[in-house]
Design a protein around this motif. Structure first.
Motif, PDB file in Angstrom:
ATOM      1  N   GLY A  14       0.798  -1.223   0.000  1.00  0.00           N
ATOM      2  CA  GLY A  14       0.000   0.000   0.000  1.00  0.00           C
ATOM      3  C   GLY A  14       0.828   1.269   0.000  1.00  0.00           C
ATOM      4  N   ILE A  15       1.840   1.347   0.840  1.00  0.00           N
ATOM      5  CA  ILE A  15       2.645   2.568   0.925  1.00  0.00           C
ATOM      6  C   ILE A  15       3.385   2.825  -0.389  1.00  0.00           C
ATOM      7  CG2 ILE A  15       4.677   1.463   1.958  1.00  0.00           C
ATOM      8  CD1 ILE A  15       4.925   4.091   3.652  1.00  0.00           C
ATOM      9  N   PHE A  16       3.806   1.768  -1.056  1.00  0.00           N
ATOM     10  CA  PHE A  16       4.541   1.946  -2.311  1.00  0.00           C
ATOM     11  C   PHE A  16       3.622   2.446  -3.421  1.00  0.00           C
ATOM     12  CE2 PHE A  16       7.011  -1.134   0.090  1.00  0.00           C
ATOM     13  CZ  PHE A  16       8.243  -0.525   0.077  1.00  0.00           C
ATOM     14  N   ARG A  22       1.835   9.475  -5.796  1.00  0.00           N
ATOM     15  CA  ARG A  22       2.047  10.885  -5.448  1.00  0.00           C
ATOM     16  C   ARG A  22       3.344  11.425  -6.049  1.00  0.00           C
ATOM     17  NH1 ARG A  22       0.471  10.555   0.942  1.00  0.00           N
ATOM     18  NH2 ARG A  22      -1.776  10.422   0.639  1.00  0.00           N
ATOM     19  N   ASN A  23       4.396  10.636  -5.972  1.00  0.00           N
ATOM     20  CA  ASN A  23       5.693  11.077  -6.502  1.00  0.00           C
ATOM     21  C   ASN A  23       5.702  11.112  -8.026  1.00  0.00           C
ATOM     22  OD1 ASN A  23       6.518  11.202  -3.851  1.00  0.00           O
ATOM     23  ND2 ASN A  23       7.625   9.271  -3.921  1.00  0.00           N
ATOM     24  N   LEU A  24       4.933  10.263  -8.639  1.00  0.00           N
ATOM     25  CA  LEU A  24       4.826  10.256 -10.098  1.00  0.00           C
ATOM     26  C   LEU A  24       4.123  11.517 -10.590  1.00  0.00           C
ATOM     27  CD1 LEU A  24       5.444   8.438 -12.530  1.00  0.00           C
ATOM     28  CD2 LEU A  24       3.199   7.418 -12.243  1.00  0.00           C
ATOM     29  N   ARG A  25       3.108  11.929  -9.871  1.00  0.00           N
ATOM     30  CA  ARG A  25       2.356  13.126 -10.256  1.00  0.00           C
ATOM     31  C   ARG A  25       3.070  14.421  -9.893  1.00  0.00           C
ATOM     32  NH1 ARG A  25      -3.606  13.437  -8.842  1.00  0.00           N
ATOM     33  NH2 ARG A  25      -3.257  15.242 -10.147  1.00  0.00           N
ATOM     34  N   ASN A  26       3.900  14.389  -8.851  1.00  0.00           N
ATOM     35  CA  ASN A  26       4.494  15.621  -8.345  1.00  0.00           C
ATOM     36  C   ASN A  26       5.968  15.390  -7.966  1.00  0.00           C
ATOM     37  OD1 ASN A  26       4.652  18.201  -7.441  1.00  0.00           O
ATOM     38  ND2 ASN A  26       3.385  17.913  -5.634  1.00  0.00           N
ATOM     39  N   GLY A  69       3.992   0.054 -10.097  1.00  0.00           N
ATOM     40  CA  GLY A  69       3.831  -1.214 -10.819  1.00  0.00           C
ATOM     41  C   GLY A  69       4.151  -2.425  -9.960  1.00  0.00           C
ATOM     42  N   ALA A  70       5.296  -2.389  -9.299  1.00  0.00           N
ATOM     43  CA  ALA A  70       5.689  -3.528  -8.458  1.00  0.00           C
ATOM     44  C   ALA A  70       4.766  -3.641  -7.245  1.00  0.00           C
ATOM     45  CB  ALA A  70       7.144  -3.376  -8.023  1.00  0.00           C
ATOM     46  N   GLY A  71       4.321  -2.512  -6.717  1.00  0.00           N
ATOM     47  CA  GLY A  71       3.387  -2.546  -5.590  1.00  0.00           C
ATOM     48  C   GLY A  71       2.066  -3.194  -5.965  1.00  0.00           C
TER      49      GLY A  71
END
Length: 181
Positions: A14-16, A22-26, A69-71
């Motif tokens: 879940g955290i990944f 979030r990191n992908l968008r920002n 993806g891996a998450g």
């Protein structure tokens, strides 16, 4: 897959998935923090492949997409063992770049970064357990050893049968030579 394994993998991933999204968008919010690590990694990446993106935001996006993806693969149980290893690999640069407690002079910031580093080490431990979890089925090592043992026994049976048939053939030939005609 048992319900406990399914739930544990979903909870671990879940955290990944969330942070990766979030990191992908920002990615620019992490760029300043990640820059010291990406500056050290960029020459190695250029050496490995000259067309590989080496700017900080692209590397953050790549790491984030990998985590999402891996998450998702870990959460759904598809290729969960390799996915857990990939997530473990993405966790190392995130921890080094995001929580360098050894560089903090402020005791509150140092304590906060130590807690996050320990949390990431706990996640890493969980990912390593997920990477070796065979879901209650025998692992590759056991299956290989079992198959080798089975093959060895089959060969031994075939050799005993061949020897027995050879002795019978020798006796038959000896008996045939003694018969007149």
């Amino acid at each position: 897959m048992t319900p406990v394994r399914s739930l544990a993998r979903a909870m671990l991933s879940g955290i990944f998935v969330i942070q990766g999204y979030r990191n992908l968008r920002n990615p620019h919010r992490l760029a300043e923090t990640a820059k010291p690590v990406t500056d050290k990694v960029a020459p190695l990446l250029r050496k490995a492949h000259p067309n590989f993106p080496t700017d900080t935001e692209s590397l953050i996006r790549l790491n984030a997409a990998t985590q999402v993806g891996a998450g998702l693969m870990l959460a759904t149980g598809r290729f969960s063992r390799p996915a857990a290893l990939v997530l473990a690999g993405t966790l190392v640069p995130v921890t080094i770049a995001g929580h360098p407690f050894w560089k903090n002079d402020d005791p509150i910031a140092k304590n906060n970064n130590q807690i996050h580093t320990l949390k990431n080490l706990g996640l890493l431990g969980g990912l390593l357990l997920a990477a070796v979890d065979t879901g209650g089925k025998p692992g590759m090592r056991w299956r290989t050893g079992h198959r080798i043992g089975h093959s060895r026994r089959s060969v031994q049976r075939a050799v005993r049968t061949a020897r027995r048939e050879a002795r019978i053939a020798v006796r038959s030939a000896a008996t045939a030579r003694r018969l007149p005609g």
